[in-house]
Design an enzyme around this catalytic site. Structure first.
Site, PDB file in Angstrom:
ATOM      1  CG  ASP A  58      48.884 -39.489 -60.903  1.00 48.97           C
ATOM      2  OD1 ASP A  58      48.731 -38.486 -60.040  1.00 48.97           O
ATOM      3  OD2 ASP A  58      48.068 -39.349 -61.981  1.00 48.97           O
ATOM      4  CG  ASP A  92      45.946 -40.737 -58.672  1.00 55.06           C
ATOM      5  OD1 ASP A  92      46.578 -39.711 -58.609  1.00 55.06           O
ATOM      6  OD2 ASP A  92      45.945 -41.217 -59.941  1.00 55.06           O
ATOM      7  CB  SER A 140      43.725 -37.680 -59.705  1.00 59.70           C
ATOM      8  OG  SER A 140      45.204 -37.161 -59.568  1.00 59.70           O
ATOM      9  CG  ASP A 169      48.319 -37.080 -57.037  1.00 58.72           C
ATOM     10  OD1 ASP A 169      49.105 -38.021 -56.876  1.00 58.72           O
ATOM     11  OD2 ASP A 169      47.317 -36.910 -58.121  1.00 58.72           O
TER      12      ASP A 169
END
Length: 581
Positions: free
Chosen positions: A326, A324, A165, A322
């Site tokens: 999500d 990734d 992440s 961000d």
């Protein structure tokens, strides 16, 4: 006879050599051998790094695995990932066999663009295939929400997303989703909760030597890029141009060197938002995240390039995902200061909640049953929005693994920039679908001659001005977190901000609506709320503060803001004092 430091070093060096000999990755094997050589030569930093790398085994929890890349059982590497994949395969095989005997387990694996993500993903697919699974591998490095979408779209029993992440570039991680026969309906396509984590962890612990783990040479299916197109089409279709037709909005978007840029732009364009400028320096995936000190939109300085771009192109709004994708961050020019600023997660959470209520009301059909939800550390404003509109509201423990499981969920959010605006599509936080509805509400406000800050003010006039802040205390020693929490339990504060504490809840005991978790909640006479808890993912103590100020007219808002800020500053000081800082 007690072990001497020399004995301990000898054992450590022997463990490291054994690991290097069995490591399938020549790069980490060579790095480990060099680390041992330096440690034996008396290099203190090498000795410390070696000791930490072999200081126990990286533990699998509800967030899966996440750690720095490197050799050793306490790092992310191919040995640790192979063991995790083999253990997860055993868990899924057992779970599917119990519920649907004779059914072939099915799993999907995704990955981001971090160092080694593709390798970890492909080896996971090879291990699942060798275990007899029907296995799908994502066609390229893609956002986490797309993997969560695929778990349900492909009716899989399990999903793995290789990502860390918004962690620093030296980290990677291994996030697990369950579906179909492996979990109850409310958890299908969601991140795992207890006791599933313990069940998977036990299976990982039972895995034999790494060279006993079978990897298929082929046999898994690399998915067609149409899986991404399907997600894009479904996400773009969340927009409601019939009832919210305005698309006049100039957007600056940054994927923060992550994998969300191409998907986010495609979705926004398909939803009708054609004026999207990517931050050029951050548009292409780069595992080093070279333009930011920390690839998290919440961190100071992370949006500097996006804000510079916004000024240059005269944008209406900045959207940031961000790495990734999500999470979603939002920035806009505040008319009260004529300066750009990032909105807090609670502000965006309230705006999205109000917009979703407005969308449901504009539908003309009978009001659907459903629930709006947020984590306990998020603002209380959403509960007031829900009540005014006649919807149920629930608070959950921190984390989308809990929010996404709320029965009848229509919308859920947490203050850490996580929003679930389409739980039937992605049962997790999704920064791309959130971006679509943020763009829609911002364009609607602009069409009415307003900004999103004006929309927020309208919510404050109706429900009270809700102002929040945070204090995060990073520690080098995890034992300090326990010491600070114990200090508060032994000597609880009797007031915050000159308002007496009327309600104190030790969340470790659980409540009528929440299972036990390590945290303390204080509510004062004037409705100031303080929640203090250890972070679940970082060595931090996190303190969440919220004050509420009633306002009768727009003219009172400036003074109410000043009063709220002064109250938060006083509460911050009281929290520091209570913690002995």
């Amino acid at each position: 006879m007690p072990m001497t430091s020399t004995d301990a070093e000898s054992i450590l060096f022997s463990q490291a050599r054994d690991w290097a000999a069995q490591d399938p990755d020549s790069a980490t094997s060579a790095a480990l051998s060099e680390l041992v050589r330096q440690a034996e030569s008396g290099v203190g930093a090498a000795r410390q790094e070696l000791a930490d790398s072999f200081n126990g085994t990286l533990q699998f929890g509800t967030a899966g695995l996440r750690a720095a890349l490197g050799p050793g059982p306490n790092r992310m590497n191919r040995v640790v990932v192979r063991r995790a994949a083999a253990g997860l395969a055993a868990f899924l095989s057992h779970a599917v066999g119990e519920v649907s005997p004779g059914t072939r387990p099915r799993a999907v694996v995704g990955y981001d663009a971090r160092h080694n993500s593709d390798i970890f993903a492909e080896e996971t697919a090879a291990i699942f295939t060798a275990a007899g699974f029907e296995t799908f591998l994502m066609p390229s490095a893609l956002p986490t929400p797309l993997l969560a979408y695929a778990v349900r779209a492909l009716d899989c029993d399990g999903g793995v997303m290789v990502t860390a992440s918004h962690n620093p570039p030296q980290d990677n991680g291994y996030k697990v989703y369950l579906g179909r026969h492996a979990v109850e309906e409310s958890g299908r396509g969601a991140q795992i909760v207890a006791p599933y984590d313990a069940g998977i962890s036990a299976r990982i612990d039972a895995v034999g030597p790494v060279d006993s783990i079978a990897l298929a040479a082929d046999g898994w299916t690399v998915l067609d890029p149409s899986i991404a197109a399907d997600y894009q089409r479904a996400t773009a279709a969340l927009a409601d141009p019939a009832r919210f037709p305005s698309r006049d909005l100039r957007i600056v978007l940054t994927p923060m060197h992550g994998v969300g840029g191409e998907t986010a732009v495609a979705v926004l364009n398909e939803a009708g938002f054609s004026d999207v400028t990517l931050v050029a320096e951050q548009a292409v995936p780069d595992p080093e995240f070279p333009t930011v000190s920390f690839p998290n939109p919440e961190e100071p300085g992370a949006l500097d390039l996006a804000l510079e771009t916004a000024v240059r192109v005269d944008a209406d709004i900045v959207l940031a995902n961000d790495p990734d994708a999500d999470r979603a961050a939002v920035a806009a020019k505040d008319p009260s200061t004529d300066a750009w600023r990032m909105l807090r997660g609670d502000e965006v959470g309230a705006l999205l909640g109000a917009h979703i209520v407005a969308r449901l009301a504009a539908g003309g059909e009978e009001k659907p049953d459903g629930v709006l939800a947020n984590s306990v550390v998020s603002s209380r404003l959403l509960s007031r929005i829900a009540a005014a509109a006649g919807y149920a509201h629930e608070e959950t423990l921190t984390g989308f693994k809990w929010i996404s499981r709320v029965p009848g969920l229509l919308y859920g959010y947490e203050e850490a920039l996580g929003y679930c605006v389409a739980p039937d599509l992605v049962r997790d936080k999704d920064g791309i679908s959130a971006a679509v509805l943020i763009a829609e509400l911002a364009a609607t406000a602009k069409a009415g001659g307003k900004t999103i800050f004006d929309t927020l003010d309208e919510l404050y006039l109706q429900h009270g001005l809700h102002a929040s802040d945070q204090l995060s205390i990073r520690v080098a020693n995890l034992g300090l977190l326990d010491a600070m929490m114990n200090r508060l339990r032994v000597s609880p504060p009797d007031s915050f901000g000159s308002s007496a504490v009327e309600t104190f809840v030790d969340l470790a005991d659980g409540t009528e609506h929440l299972p036990p978790t390590d945290g303390l909640l204080y509510l004062t006479r004037d409705q100031t709320r303080v929640i203090i808890r250890p972070s679940g993912t970082e060595p931090k103590l996190k303190c969440y503060l919220e004050v509420i100020k009633g306002v009768e007219s727009a003219a009172e808002l400036p003074e109410a803001r000043q009063a709220a800020r002064a109250a938060l500053d006083q509460v911050l000081g009281d929290v520091r004092e209570a913690l002995g800082l």
